[in-house]
Write a protein that holds these residues in place. Sequence first.
Motif, PDB file in Angstrom:
ATOM      1  N   SER A   1      19.012 -99.993  74.487  1.00 53.70           N
ATOM      2  CA  SER A   1      18.073 -99.558  73.742  1.00 53.70           C
ATOM      3  C   SER A   1      17.765 -97.988  74.078  1.00 53.70           C
ATOM      4  O   SER A   1      17.358 -96.601  73.273  1.00 53.70           O
TER       5      SER A   1
ATOM      6  N   THR B   1       5.857-100.125  62.195  1.00 53.55           N
ATOM      7  CA  THR B   1       6.739 -99.328  62.688  1.00 53.55           C
ATOM      8  C   THR B   1       6.607 -98.016  63.277  1.00 53.55           C
ATOM      9  O   THR B   1       7.222 -97.579  63.568  1.00 53.55           O
TER      10      THR B   1
ATOM     11  N   LEU C   1       4.613 -97.988  66.549  1.00 58.11           N
ATOM     12  CA  LEU C   1       5.322 -98.091  67.223  1.00 58.11           C
ATOM     13  C   LEU C   1       6.240 -96.971  67.247  1.00 58.11           C
ATOM     14  O   LEU C   1       6.971 -96.230  68.734  1.00 58.11           O
ATOM     15  N   GLY C   2       6.546 -95.891  66.160  1.00 52.35           N
ATOM     16  CA  GLY C   2       7.751 -95.049  66.101  1.00 52.35           C
ATOM     17  C   GLY C   2       7.070 -94.050  66.859  1.00 52.35           C
ATOM     18  O   GLY C   2       7.690 -92.734  67.499  1.00 52.35           O
TER      19      GLY C   2
ATOM     20  N   LEU D   1       6.948 -94.253  70.325  1.00 54.44           N
ATOM     21  CA  LEU D   1       8.544 -94.297  71.059  1.00 54.44           C
ATOM     22  C   LEU D   1       8.900 -92.670  71.435  1.00 54.44           C
ATOM     23  O   LEU D   1       9.291 -91.858  72.469  1.00 54.44           O
TER      24      LEU D   1
ATOM     25  N   LEU E   1       9.997-101.666  73.326  1.00 56.63           N
ATOM     26  CA  LEU E   1       9.160-101.026  72.239  1.00 56.63           C
ATOM     27  C   LEU E   1      10.489-100.402  70.939  1.00 56.63           C
ATOM     28  O   LEU E   1      10.228-100.512  69.850  1.00 56.63           O
ATOM     29  N   ARG E   2      12.146 -99.790  71.268  1.00 55.64           N
ATOM     30  CA  ARG E   2      12.543 -99.770  70.336  1.00 55.64           C
ATOM     31  C   ARG E   2      13.063-100.984  69.615  1.00 55.64           C
ATOM     32  O   ARG E   2      12.936-100.433  68.201  1.00 55.64           O
TER      33      ARG E   2
ATOM     34  N   HIS F   1       9.827-101.611  67.092  1.00 55.05           N
ATOM     35  CA  HIS F   1      10.406-100.380  66.475  1.00 55.05           C
ATOM     36  C   HIS F   1      11.426-101.468  65.469  1.00 55.05           C
ATOM     37  O   HIS F   1      11.022-100.992  64.146  1.00 55.05           O
ATOM     38  N   THR F   2      12.674-100.886  65.329  1.00 54.19           N
ATOM     39  CA  THR F   2      13.668-101.356  64.692  1.00 54.19           C
ATOM     40  C   THR F   2      13.357-103.108  63.788  1.00 54.19           C
ATOM     41  O   THR F   2      13.368-102.496  62.953  1.00 54.19           O
TER      42      THR F   2
ATOM     43  N   ALA G   1      10.874-102.372  60.657  1.00 53.64           N
ATOM     44  CA  ALA G   1      11.522-101.721  60.132  1.00 53.64           C
ATOM     45  C   ALA G   1      12.228-102.459  59.374  1.00 53.64           C
ATOM     46  O   ALA G   1      12.460-102.554  58.269  1.00 53.64           O
TER      47      ALA G   1
END
Lengths: 121, 430
Positions: free
Chosen positions: A55, B29, B32-33, B36, B53-54, B57-58, B61
């Motif tokens: 990540s 998305t 969360l972006g 980030l 988080l990442r 997020h994905t 998406a």
Amino acid sequence: MTYNYTKAIIAFSIFTYFTVFFVLSGIPDFENSSHEINEVAISGRKIWLKNNCISCHSIYGLGGFLGPDLTELAGRRDNIYIRQVILNGTGKMPAFRFSDDEVNSLLAYFQYTFDSRNTSR
Amino acid sequence: MMKKYFQRNISGEAARILFLFALFSIFITLFLGLLLSNHRIFPEFKFLPFQVLRPLHTLFALSWVINGSIASVLAFMKVNLKAEFSWIIPALFLTSAGFIMSGNFTGREYIAWPPFVSIVFILLFISLVFWFFASLKKAYNIFSESTWMIALGLLLLPASLIESNYYLFHESISIGRDIAIEWHAIDSLFGSVNLIGYGILSFILRKQFADSVSSWKFQFTLMISLVGLLLTFGHHFYPSPQPSILKTVAFTASMVAIASLWLKRFPEKSNNIDDIYITFAMYSVYWTLFSIVTGVLMSIPSINNITHGTYFVVAHSMGSLIGVNTFIILSAIFYLTKEGYFQRADVSTNQSNNYFNKSLLLKLIFYFNITLMIFVTILSVTGLMANMPIESIFLSSGIMYKLIFATGSLLFALLVPIIFAAIQKLYWFK
């Protein structure tokens, strides 16, 4: 005529997709025997995956960009430094409570990715 | 004729549920972006750890494009799916989110949910392929090319998930092969949703493009584009340890993508304010152009050397995902409501017309596109700086990351009313 032609395109595309997949999965490892992944490095990769290191960091550009790419980490920094960063963290990176064996496995994985640079390209 | 096609013998409930969850997903998305990008500016503020988080997020998406694409397939191809059954897909995404939040992730890029969730997804997508082929003839007579593009996209959806789990069966797989297969799986996944998206888009614009689809030029370029779409992943592994022949093939295939520019046609702008779906479709074609140009640029080895593993790649994917996929799905929603697909007997046309101002919506769409253009430009410049001497001046000061956060916030603010307009369309038709 158009319909048949379109079907042929789809069939050809699916054939291409699976051919590429089988070529990628079937060809022998791209590496010299001296750079084969060993058991310790395999354990290191499992720790890498389990903690979702991807990540923030990447290997060969695959992963996140918050932290640096770690493909060549073993060539840039010595093991003492890397161990300290993993166990104590930095301003942005959290500390990880790993055992000695786990840190050693990760170090072996980083050494493996570093060595893989010199294989066939 | 189309109104009859969309209103006859159908239940739009399954598609409506998936569209609504897709809209919920894009909201999450973007939110969360923002969190980030906030990590770059205020690393001490931690709402959730970055490694949670990442992937979240994905995940959302992916949820946005997959749910939106499947909903479009159900509606446009008239696939008969029960509403109760359609809940499984959102439920799987929410389950995946739960696993990721509890720290159970695979640690792989994009497909971060546990392998057993992938098995359910794969079975579900294979079932969808069967349902799709069972209802194929209804849509096939209207526009065969889009039907087949969607068919290929649906076939690749489970195939890419199977491929992404290949590593589970080969513990000692080398890093070179692992990365090659992972990139191929990721690109196949996005290739599949893109094929579905472009299939839907060509269905929506079939009247405008009717004269050209039967030409040999269209067929030939379509074939080249599809093959290119399945092989463009190759530029990702220029820097990784692969045999040079594989890199040469990858480079050639990526350059083939230039041929799709030959196919490019821009839809004619509609003066009818009710045709908002054409506005979305038009922007999606512009962003496709951006996607192809940046994709081809990144495939040139000397440029790839500078851009690989930087925010330039993020700019390419944001432009593609937001610019192309998002606008195609929104275009699909507005088109379907115009054609009466979500018609509710208890809501009159006059009543539903009062819910939002259409000219304001058109302005929001325009400003959203301008902001998106600024956003991807900032990301591209940040990416290009990463390997240059000026990197230390701009990137370490955090100016670029603050700009990314600011434009990202504006994108979020502009998209929220568009999402609400789409939700209103889904529930209060027209």
